[in-house]
Write a protein that holds these residues in place. Structure first.
Motif, short mmCIF file in Angstrom:
data_model
loop_
_atom_site.label_atom_id
_atom_site.label_comp_id
_atom_site.label_asym_id
_atom_site.label_seq_id
_atom_site.Cartn_x
_atom_site.Cartn_y
_atom_site.Cartn_z
N THR A 56 0.85 -1.19 0.00
CA THR A 56 0.00 0.00 0.00
C THR A 56 0.88 1.24 0.00
N ILE A 57 0.26 2.40 0.16
CA ILE A 57 1.01 3.66 0.12
C ILE A 57 0.61 4.47 1.34
N GLU A 58 1.60 5.16 1.95
CA GLU A 58 1.25 5.95 3.12
C GLU A 58 0.42 7.16 2.71
N SER A 60 -3.02 6.90 4.34
CA SER A 60 -4.32 6.29 4.62
C SER A 60 -4.40 4.81 4.29
N GLY A 61 -3.57 4.34 3.36
CA GLY A 61 -3.62 2.93 2.99
C GLY A 61 -3.15 2.00 4.10
N ILE A 62 -2.33 2.53 5.02
CA ILE A 62 -1.66 1.64 5.98
C ILE A 62 -2.65 0.93 6.91
N ALA A 63 -3.57 1.68 7.48
CA ALA A 63 -4.51 1.07 8.44
C ALA A 63 -5.38 0.03 7.74
N ILE A 64 -5.82 0.36 6.54
CA ILE A 64 -6.70 -0.55 5.79
C ILE A 64 -5.94 -1.84 5.47
N ALA A 65 -4.73 -1.67 4.95
CA ALA A 65 -3.92 -2.84 4.57
C ALA A 65 -3.56 -3.67 5.79
N ALA A 66 -3.24 -3.01 6.91
CA ALA A 66 -2.80 -3.74 8.11
C ALA A 66 -3.93 -4.60 8.65
N ILE A 67 -5.14 -4.07 8.65
CA ILE A 67 -6.26 -4.86 9.17
C ILE A 67 -6.63 -5.97 8.18
N ALA A 68 -6.61 -5.65 6.88
CA ALA A 68 -6.90 -6.68 5.87
C ALA A 68 -5.88 -7.81 5.94
N ALA A 69 -4.63 -7.47 6.23
CA ALA A 69 -3.54 -8.47 6.23
C ALA A 69 -3.78 -9.60 7.23
N GLN A 70 -4.54 -9.29 8.28
CA GLN A 70 -4.85 -10.34 9.27
C GLN A 70 -5.65 -11.46 8.63
N TYR A 71 -6.46 -11.12 7.63
CA TYR A 71 -7.30 -12.13 6.97
C TYR A 71 -6.56 -12.84 5.84
N PHE A 72 -5.40 -12.28 5.44
CA PHE A 72 -4.56 -12.95 4.44
C PHE A 72 -3.37 -13.62 5.13
N ASP A 73 -3.21 -13.31 6.42
CA ASP A 73 -2.11 -13.85 7.21
C ASP A 73 -0.75 -13.58 6.54
N CYS A 74 -0.53 -12.31 6.21
CA CYS A 74 0.73 -11.94 5.56
C CYS A 74 1.17 -10.55 6.06
N ILE A 76 2.45 -6.52 5.59
CA ILE A 76 2.21 -5.45 4.62
C ILE A 76 3.50 -4.65 4.44
N VAL A 77 3.62 -4.03 3.30
CA VAL A 77 4.70 -3.08 3.03
C VAL A 77 4.03 -1.81 2.54
N PHE A 78 4.48 -0.66 3.01
CA PHE A 78 3.92 0.57 2.45
C PHE A 78 4.99 1.40 1.77
N ALA A 79 4.66 1.90 0.59
CA ALA A 79 5.57 2.78 -0.12
C ALA A 79 5.55 4.14 0.57
N LYS A 80 6.73 4.77 0.63
CA LYS A 80 6.87 6.04 1.36
C LYS A 80 6.88 7.21 0.39
N LYS A 81 6.34 8.32 0.87
CA LYS A 81 6.26 9.51 0.02
C LYS A 81 7.42 10.47 0.27
N THR A 82 8.24 10.16 1.26
CA THR A 82 9.37 11.07 1.54
C THR A 82 10.68 10.29 1.60
N GLU A 83 11.72 10.93 1.12
CA GLU A 83 13.06 10.37 1.25
C GLU A 83 13.40 10.30 2.73
N SER A 84 14.11 9.30 3.17
CA SER A 84 14.46 9.21 4.58
C SER A 84 15.80 8.51 4.71
N ILE A 108 8.72 5.79 -2.74
CA ILE A 108 9.92 4.96 -2.61
C ILE A 108 9.66 3.72 -1.74
N MET A 109 10.34 2.66 -2.09
CA MET A 109 10.22 1.42 -1.31
C MET A 109 11.56 0.67 -1.33
N GLU A 110 11.89 0.03 -0.24
CA GLU A 110 13.10 -0.81 -0.26
C GLU A 110 12.77 -2.14 -0.93
#
Ligand code: 5GP
Length: 192
Positions: A56-58, A60-74, A76-84, A108-110
């Motif tokens: 997902t992408i930071e 707002s996507g993070i909370a949705i993906a994190a809760i959904a991930a419990q039902y996929f048992d996997c 989550i990774v979120f793409a970042k909008k800022t260099e860090s 960006i994503m690792e």
């Protein structure tokens, strides 16, 4: 998803400029009960698919993906909008034009978090012109992973993102598709 459509009708606010505000239950304050039902519905719609990771992408996507991930048992990774400085591995990035902010971000994503061979499901809150989803699809491609599909909570069907993604032959599931909405009357019509 009837529960979601009812909630949008009850608490959604239609703003000028084709923006639907859902910040009392999805984007700012978050209704966890509803979020669980959204997660279960994504799991039902992608049942039978092997999903190794949700992307997902930071923010707002993070909370949705994190809760959904419990039902996929996997995880989550979120793409970042800022260099860090924390992004110190091999990264991949892509440009995304933000619909709500009207500017372009480098997202960006690792790479190590999407190892080759994994099957990835993309999840996000909204689909408008499809820029966020296309950016995430590009990251999946750059990482060399396999795309399972795209799950969206609210698709605005009068904008062309959904059409673009479906025409690419990608499995897109949107839990509520808004056919039309009117900021003056606050009337909203969903696709059946
Ligand atoms: P797209 O990239 O498809 O043009 O727009 C999707 C992204 O913009 C989503 O990640 C979402 O954060 C934001 N977005 C687009 N339209 C809306 C909207 O009507 N309401 C809200 N709250 N966010 C939107």
């Amino acid at each position: 998803m009837q529960l979601l459509k009812d909630r949008i009708r009850k608490d959604g606010v239609i703003k000028e400029g084709n923006v639907l505000k859902v910040d009392s239950f999805l984007n700012h304050q978050i209704d966890i009960g509803l979020m669980n039902e959204i997660g279960k519905e994504f799991a039902r719609r992608f049942a039978g698919e092997r999903v190794d990771k949700i992307l997902t992408i930071e923010a707002s996507g993070i909370a949705i993906a994190a809760i959904a991930a419990q039902y996929f048992d996997c995880p989550i990774v979120f793409a970042k909008k800022t260099e860090s400085l924390n992004l110190d591995g091999e990264t991949c990035s892509t440009e995304v034009k933000s619909f709500t902010r009207g500017r372009t971000y480098n997202v960006i994503m690792e790479k190590r978090f999407l190892p080759k061979g994994e099957r990835v499901l993309i999840i996000d809150d909204f689909m408008a012109n499809g820029c966020a989803a296309l950016g995430l699809i590009d990251l999946v491609r750059q990482a060399g992973t396999e795309l399972v599909g795209v799950g969206i909570v609210v698709e605005k069907g009068f904008q062309d993102g959904g059409k673009k993604i479906r025409e690419m032959g990608i499995h897109l599931e949107s839990l509520a598709i808004v056919e039309s909405m009117d900021a003056k009357t606050q009337e909203i019509v969903f696709r059946e």
